[in-house]
Scaffold this active site. Sequence first.
Site, PDB file in Angstrom:
ATOM      1  N   ARG A 200       2.652  19.579   9.741  1.00 45.85           N
ATOM      2  CA  ARG A 200       3.956  19.445   9.050  1.00 45.85           C
ATOM      3  C   ARG A 200       5.119  19.409  10.033  1.00 45.85           C
ATOM      4  NH1 ARG A 200       0.676  19.117   5.400  1.00 45.85           N
ATOM      5  NH2 ARG A 200       0.989  19.848   3.257  1.00 45.85           N
ATOM      6  N   SER A 272       4.641  22.488  -1.815  1.00 44.89           N
ATOM      7  CA  SER A 272       4.500  23.779  -1.122  1.00 44.89           C
ATOM      8  C   SER A 272       5.854  24.197  -0.556  1.00 44.89           C
ATOM      9  CB  SER A 272       3.537  23.654   0.052  1.00 44.89           C
ATOM     10  OG  SER A 272       2.298  23.190  -0.384  1.00 44.89           O
ATOM     11  N   GLU A 369       8.510  25.448   4.381  1.00 43.44           N
ATOM     12  CA  GLU A 369       8.148  24.077   4.736  1.00 43.44           C
ATOM     13  C   GLU A 369       9.298  23.162   4.302  1.00 43.44           C
ATOM     14  OE1 GLU A 369       5.752  20.346   3.717  1.00 43.44           O
ATOM     15  OE2 GLU A 369       5.100  22.049   2.506  1.00 43.44           O
TER      16      GLU A 369
END
Length: 373
Positions: A200, A272, A369
Amino acid sequence: MCKIEFYIVLIQLMLVNYIIAPTFYLFLSSNILLMKIRRNYCLKEHNTFNVEAVASVFVEFSIDDEFISYILSHFDKFKQIKHIVLGEGSNLLFTGDYYGMIIHPITKYISIKSENDSFCFIEAAAGVVWDDFIDWTIKNKAYGLENLSLIPGTVGASAVQNIGAYGAEVGDYIDSVKYVDLHTGKIVNIMANQCKFSYRNSIFKNELKDQVLILSVTYKLFKKSIINIEYADLKKYFSENHTITAEDLRQAVISIRNYKLPDPKTFGNAGSFFKNPVIDKVQFEILKDKFPDLRFYELANDYYKLAAGWLIDNCGLKGFEHKGAAVHENQALVLINKTGNASGRDVLELAKIVQMKINEKFQINLEPEVIIL
Ligand code: EPU
């Protein structure tokens, strides 16, 4: 907010709204036909959390050159304005109004650049909706991205975020990225190995943060489909099936995601909210002793990635609500705007509560995130 902070915000607001933006707006409106520039623009439709926020200036364009020539011809003024690039708004949280310029590419071209016996190189514009692109690749017999089906967002964001799901990461399929350097005005093409892709993460979230506008991404895709069903959910889904096509795999991922993850049209969310934390062997062994059910993935060099959803779930937080925001019932890693009326700040407060509880119980810091603005 203390008095000094209040005055700083007030001065920023006046500067952007009454001095910089209007001058900008004036010269823009005389030159530009297709590009749309809006002032004091409501962002509720442009973020999948569906929270209220207003941007001082919102620029939308469907032709790269138009936007590039616009910034180049007024570069000194452009550089004075704070800016961000917004795709589908599916991985960010506005915690207040945005005093600056939001750049929103809606470019839509896709083309096959070259091919050889094994691979084809496909260039897609930053503004192409990610899932439309995957659909296009399968229809055009270019394979590899099936496991990333239905991830919300755009092609441009796929490279920034190095999106990943069900055992695949987009960085492994990117050949190169073309961008405009917003500090120099130059167009740059960088190869995937310069993009510093990791979980990520990419160069675009670090060294080049807020400095580039991605124009297009070129993907290196297989001409023969290679089916990757290593991820537990997919193995289970295909347990009795022997021949699996790329389209079958795509449909499986779509149905698993639809089951597990809330539809932003029903409950605003950004997938998420936190990253899965990575810890070293010492910390891992202490935790595993204490919590034998711990869900984890083993990484290289004695590191372990923990399932943050399991940690949150294990604190009994599934369904936990705070001021209209909530932890999702099916997947605790997802925070939702449950009532539709939660503000960005309410969601952020909920996130802080979750972080505090995880820290108390597991001594682990969960890192968002989602990009918080
Ligand atoms: N789990 C729980 N309770 C929960 C949620 C998860 O016990 O409430 C357990 C699951 O049973 C499983 C493990 O935690 O054993 C992992 O859960 P899951 O397979 O759902 O994946 P994840 O690690 O929570 C990641 C990505 C998702 C991606 C899935 C599938 C991150 C931060 N999230 O979630 O990505 O779809 O894997 O590959 O890496 C996103 O980035 O927005 C996103 C949705």
